[in-house]
Motif scaffolding. Structure first.
Motif, PDB file in Angstrom:
ATOM      1  N   THR A 176      39.204  17.849 -21.627  1.00 40.87           N
ATOM      2  CA  THR A 176      37.782  18.099 -21.816  1.00 40.87           C
ATOM      3  C   THR A 176      37.080  18.199 -20.473  1.00 40.87           C
ATOM      4  OG1 THR A 176      37.821  16.903 -23.899  1.00 40.87           O
ATOM      5  CG2 THR A 176      35.677  17.245 -22.888  1.00 40.87           C
ATOM      6  N   SER A 177      37.410  17.294 -19.545  1.00 43.20           N
ATOM      7  CA  SER A 177      36.786  17.284 -18.236  1.00 43.20           C
ATOM      8  C   SER A 177      37.125  18.546 -17.461  1.00 43.20           C
ATOM      9  CB  SER A 177      37.240  16.050 -17.454  1.00 43.20           C
ATOM     10  OG  SER A 177      36.732  16.079 -16.153  1.00 43.20           O
ATOM     11  N   ALA A 178      38.388  18.988 -17.551  1.00 46.16           N
ATOM     12  CA  ALA A 178      38.835  20.160 -16.807  1.00 46.16           C
ATOM     13  C   ALA A 178      38.135  21.426 -17.268  1.00 46.16           C
ATOM     14  CB  ALA A 178      40.348  20.312 -16.952  1.00 46.16           C
ATOM     15  N   ASN A 179      37.779  21.501 -18.548  1.00 42.48           N
ATOM     16  CA  ASN A 179      37.169  22.706 -19.096  1.00 42.48           C
ATOM     17  C   ASN A 179      35.683  22.536 -19.386  1.00 42.48           C
ATOM     18  OD1 ASN A 179      39.704  23.820 -19.021  1.00 42.48           O
ATOM     19  ND2 ASN A 179      40.150  23.440 -21.154  1.00 42.48           N
ATOM     20  N   ALA A 180      35.118  21.422 -18.990  1.00 50.13           N
ATOM     21  CA  ALA A 180      33.705  21.170 -19.275  1.00 50.13           C
ATOM     22  C   ALA A 180      32.838  22.190 -18.552  1.00 50.13           C
ATOM     23  CB  ALA A 180      33.327  19.767 -18.818  1.00 50.13           C
ATOM     24  N   PRO A 181      31.669  22.494 -19.096  1.00 50.79           N
ATOM     25  CA  PRO A 181      30.768  23.426 -18.411  1.00 50.79           C
ATOM     26  C   PRO A 181      30.413  22.920 -17.019  1.00 50.79           C
ATOM     27  CG  PRO A 181      30.025  23.037 -20.666  1.00 50.79           C
ATOM     28  CD  PRO A 181      31.123  22.040 -20.398  1.00 50.79           C
ATOM     29  N   PHE A 182      30.374  23.837 -16.060  1.00 51.62           N
ATOM     30  CA  PHE A 182      29.916  23.474 -14.729  1.00 51.62           C
ATOM     31  C   PHE A 182      28.443  23.065 -14.787  1.00 51.62           C
ATOM     32  CE2 PHE A 182      33.571  26.168 -13.737  1.00 51.62           C
ATOM     33  CZ  PHE A 182      34.175  25.461 -12.702  1.00 51.62           C
ATOM     34  N   LYS A 183      28.042  22.258 -13.836  1.00 50.44           N
ATOM     35  CA  LYS A 183      26.648  21.811 -13.802  1.00 50.44           C
ATOM     36  C   LYS A 183      25.696  22.962 -13.465  1.00 50.44           C
ATOM     37  CE  LYS A 183      27.465  17.339 -14.432  1.00 50.44           C
ATOM     38  NZ  LYS A 183      28.932  17.321 -14.432  1.00 50.44           N
ATOM     39  N   LEU A 184      26.135  23.873 -12.586  1.00 49.20           N
ATOM     40  CA  LEU A 184      25.336  25.037 -12.233  1.00 49.20           C
ATOM     41  C   LEU A 184      25.921  26.291 -12.889  1.00 49.20           C
ATOM     42  CD1 LEU A 184      24.651  24.377  -8.430  1.00 49.20           C
ATOM     43  CD2 LEU A 184      23.197  23.837 -10.391  1.00 49.20           C
ATOM     44  N   LYS A 185      25.087  27.328 -13.001  1.00 46.98           N
ATOM     45  CA  LYS A 185      25.501  28.563 -13.691  1.00 46.98           C
ATOM     46  C   LYS A 185      26.192  29.515 -12.719  1.00 46.98           C
ATOM     47  CE  LYS A 185      22.148  28.778 -17.480  1.00 46.98           C
ATOM     48  NZ  LYS A 185      21.047  29.572 -18.076  1.00 46.98           N
ATOM     49  N   TYR A 186      27.448  29.203 -12.383  1.00 51.74           N
ATOM     50  CA  TYR A 186      28.240  30.099 -11.562  1.00 51.74           C
ATOM     51  C   TYR A 186      28.667  31.292 -12.414  1.00 51.74           C
ATOM     52  CZ  TYR A 186      28.533  25.650  -9.059  1.00 51.74           C
ATOM     53  OH  TYR A 186      28.232  24.470  -8.438  1.00 51.74           O
ATOM     54  N   ALA A 187      28.585  32.487 -11.820  1.00 46.88           N
ATOM     55  CA  ALA A 187      28.846  33.707 -12.590  1.00 46.88           C
ATOM     56  C   ALA A 187      30.006  34.489 -11.991  1.00 46.88           C
ATOM     57  CB  ALA A 187      27.593  34.582 -12.626  1.00 46.88           C
ATOM     58  N   PRO A 188      31.191  34.415 -12.606  1.00 47.48           N
ATOM     59  CA  PRO A 188      32.296  35.268 -12.167  1.00 47.48           C
ATOM     60  C   PRO A 188      32.000  36.732 -12.488  1.00 47.48           C
ATOM     61  CG  PRO A 188      33.031  33.482 -13.639  1.00 47.48           C
ATOM     62  CD  PRO A 188      31.550  33.568 -13.746  1.00 47.48           C
ATOM     63  N   HIS A 189      32.873  37.609 -11.996  1.00 51.97           N
ATOM     64  CA  HIS A 189      32.772  39.028 -12.334  1.00 51.97           C
ATOM     65  C   HIS A 189      34.078  39.492 -12.969  1.00 51.97           C
ATOM     66  CE1 HIS A 189      35.265  39.853  -8.771  1.00 51.97           C
ATOM     67  NE2 HIS A 189      34.452  39.042  -8.105  1.00 51.97           N
ATOM     68  N   PHE A 190      34.042  40.610 -13.645  1.00 49.96           N
ATOM     69  CA  PHE A 190      35.227  41.146 -14.277  1.00 49.96           C
ATOM     70  C   PHE A 190      36.304  41.422 -13.222  1.00 49.96           C
ATOM     71  CE2 PHE A 190      32.095  42.690 -17.563  1.00 49.96           C
ATOM     72  CZ  PHE A 190      32.519  41.804 -18.548  1.00 49.96           C
ATOM     73  N   GLY A 191      37.549  41.090 -13.566  1.00 48.97           N
ATOM     74  CA  GLY A 191      38.666  41.259 -12.657  1.00 48.97           C
ATOM     75  C   GLY A 191      39.046  39.992 -11.926  1.00 48.97           C
ATOM     76  N   VAL A 211      21.126  31.668 -12.105  1.00 50.23           N
ATOM     77  CA  VAL A 211      22.521  32.077 -11.928  1.00 50.23           C
ATOM     78  C   VAL A 211      22.888  32.108 -10.444  1.00 50.23           C
ATOM     79  CG1 VAL A 211      24.143  33.993 -12.262  1.00 50.23           C
ATOM     80  CG2 VAL A 211      22.501  33.410 -14.069  1.00 50.23           C
ATOM     81  N   LEU A 212      24.140  31.729 -10.153  1.00 51.40           N
ATOM     82  CA  LEU A 212      24.711  31.870  -8.816  1.00 51.40           C
ATOM     83  C   LEU A 212      25.928  32.778  -8.932  1.00 51.40           C
ATOM     84  CD1 LEU A 212      23.876  28.537  -9.154  1.00 51.40           C
ATOM     85  CD2 LEU A 212      24.175  28.755  -6.681  1.00 51.40           C
ATOM     86  N   GLY A 213      25.765  34.017  -8.494  1.00 49.94           N
ATOM     87  CA  GLY A 213      26.825  35.002  -8.667  1.00 49.94           C
ATOM     88  C   GLY A 213      28.000  34.782  -7.728  1.00 49.94           C
ATOM     89  N   MET A 214      29.195  34.860  -8.273  1.00 54.67           N
ATOM     90  CA  MET A 214      30.418  34.680  -7.499  1.00 54.67           C
ATOM     91  C   MET A 214      30.858  36.038  -6.947  1.00 54.67           C
ATOM     92  SD  MET A 214      32.007  32.039 -10.301  1.00 54.67           S
ATOM     93  CE  MET A 214      33.717  32.131  -9.775  1.00 54.67           C
ATOM     94  N   GLU A 215      30.059  36.578  -6.018  1.00 54.32           N
ATOM     95  CA  GLU A 215      30.341  37.905  -5.476  1.00 54.32           C
ATOM     96  C   GLU A 215      31.290  37.786  -4.285  1.00 54.32           C
ATOM     97  OE1 GLU A 215      27.818  41.974  -4.781  1.00 54.32           O
ATOM     98  OE2 GLU A 215      27.345  40.284  -3.501  1.00 54.32           O
ATOM     99  N   HIS A 216      32.511  37.437  -4.601  1.00 58.56           N
ATOM    100  CA  HIS A 216      33.530  37.250  -3.566  1.00 58.56           C
ATOM    101  C   HIS A 216      34.898  37.533  -4.145  1.00 58.56           C
ATOM    102  CE1 HIS A 216      34.692  33.462  -5.499  1.00 58.56           C
ATOM    103  NE2 HIS A 216      33.421  33.099  -5.490  1.00 58.56           N
ATOM    104  N   GLY A 217      35.884  37.560  -3.288  1.00 55.39           N
ATOM    105  CA  GLY A 217      37.254  37.768  -3.731  1.00 55.39           C
ATOM    106  C   GLY A 217      37.960  36.458  -4.030  1.00 55.39           C
ATOM    107  N   ASN A 218      39.239  36.579  -4.391  1.00 55.03           N
ATOM    108  CA  ASN A 218      40.107  35.419  -4.606  1.00 55.03           C
ATOM    109  C   ASN A 218      40.961  35.223  -3.356  1.00 55.03           C
ATOM    110  OD1 ASN A 218      39.089  36.125  -7.136  1.00 55.03           O
ATOM    111  ND2 ASN A 218      40.953  35.549  -8.216  1.00 55.03           N
ATOM    112  N   ALA A 219      40.931  34.035  -2.799  1.00 52.43           N
ATOM    113  CA  ALA A 219      41.674  33.780  -1.565  1.00 52.43           C
ATOM    114  C   ALA A 219      43.181  33.837  -1.794  1.00 52.43           C
ATOM    115  CB  ALA A 219      41.280  32.423  -0.989  1.00 52.43           C
ATOM    116  N   PHE A 220      43.614  33.523  -3.027  1.00 53.20           N
ATOM    117  CA  PHE A 220      45.040  33.485  -3.331  1.00 53.20           C
ATOM    118  C   PHE A 220      45.340  34.392  -4.515  1.00 53.20           C
ATOM    119  CE2 PHE A 220      43.595  29.414  -1.631  1.00 53.20           C
ATOM    120  CZ  PHE A 220      44.390  29.303  -0.502  1.00 53.20           C
ATOM    121  N   LYS A 221      46.518  34.942  -4.559  1.00 53.13           N
ATOM    122  CA  LYS A 221      46.886  35.948  -5.548  1.00 53.13           C
ATOM    123  C   LYS A 221      47.401  35.332  -6.847  1.00 53.13           C
ATOM    124  CE  LYS A 221      48.075  39.475  -2.096  1.00 53.13           C
ATOM    125  NZ  LYS A 221      49.146  40.371  -1.587  1.00 53.13           N
TER     126      LYS A 221
END
Length: 303
Positions: free
Chosen positions: A31-46, A276-286
């Motif tokens: 439950t803790s691992a999948n709980a909603p984040f406190k802030l509204k982080y927004a991933p993007h498709f992909g 919202v806080l947009g996650m406009e970045h890449g993934n550091a690891f593949k």
């Protein structure tokens, strides 16, 4: 009850408690691992395509399962109306918030566009604002990114600024009746860009003087262009409507560079921001492992 029966029952109870404790801990951990984040982080498709597959609706559901409660998609205006509607309906069911999409009206941002005062560019921009209203209705969006374009070195800076302000006022007239907000994004990609600093963007928003024109404070760009982020946030706070994230160097998730995002998120939350806080970045690891590391980085940085 005989002593022997009492002892037997006590041992059974103890065994049950011993057995149930790990199960309870496992349940609590999940439950803790999948709980909603406190802030509204927004991933993007992909961003989680290795874990969720290529289908965008499946990716949305995966984001929600991982605790994210927002999405941003710069390319939303380029999607079919049917897909825009499906995305909006899915997000409504999941109680997720739609973040920004880009109002693209030229070979953005590699032209002089709004800075020149050219009527053709202004008409393209206003037509795109009208299209953005329809896109926003379908996907339940409120914010859209606008970038004025490049400097026009033939024209004094004050005249360029006036040209931009006039175009943005006209755009605000289209968006404001629908409760929509264009967010101006100062960028660091090239020194040829007109809009580069938060104070400059603050001044333009003040001049436009509309709730439909505010600042997109992209922390990756601002770290590169000006630094002192908490101070600049405070100075510009009343005009900031949206944040974006990216660590520097690399423009990847928090904890992979030099920016103290845990401190920045805390500062933003203490200021009362609930957007919202947009996650406009890449993934550091593949791969899938990299996607899980990205999620863990946000768990570590969340307030």
């Amino acid at each position: 009850m005989q002593r022997r029966d009492f002892t037997k029952n006590l041992m059974a109870s103890a065994g049950l408690a011993t057995l149930s404790a790990p199960l309870a801990m496992a349940s609590e951990t999940k439950t803790s691992a999948n709980a909603p984040f406190k802030l509204k982080y927004a991933p993007h498709f992909g961003m989680f395509a290795n874990s969720a597959g290529k289908d965008e609706i499946d990716q949305l559901k995966f984001m929600h399962e991982m605790g994210f409660r927002a999405l941003e998609d710069n390319g939303m205006m380029g999607k079919s109306p049917e897909l825009q509607t499906k995305i909006g309906e899915t997000m409504a069911k999941l109680d997720m918030t739609m973040g920004v999409f880009v109002v693209g009206f030229d070979n953005w941002p590699l032209s002089t566009s709004l800075t020149s005062g050219d009527k053709g560019w202004r008409d393209k921009f206003l037509a795109s604002c009208k299209g953005a209203v329809e896109t926003a209705k379908r996907c339940n969006a409120k914010w859209m990114t606008v970038v004025p374009g490049n400097y026009d070195r033939r024209i004094p800076m004050g005249i360029q600024t006036s040209n931009v302000i006039e175009s943005l006022r006209r755009g605000a007239e289209i968006l404001e009746p629908h409760g929509l907000t264009m967010v101006l994004e100062p960028l660091s990609d090239t020194p040829d860009l007109f809009l580069r600093n938060s104070d400059q963007t603050f001044m333009i928003c003040k001049a436009v003087n509309s709730p439909a024109c505010k600042i997109l404070f992209d922390m990756w760009h601002m770290q590169r262009n000006e630094g002192r982020m908490t101070q600049n946030m405070d100075w510009c706070w009343e005009e900031i409507a949206y944040f974006q994230i990216g660590d520097e160097p690399g423009r990847n998730e928090p904890t992979t560079g030099e920016v103290n995002y845990k401190n920045l998120f805390k500062h933003i939350a203490q200021k009362g921001y609930t957007g919202v806080l947009g996650m406009e970045h890449g993934n550091a690891f593949k791969g899938k492992e990299g996607e899980m590391k990205l999620i863990e980085a946000y768990r570590q940085s969340d307030i």
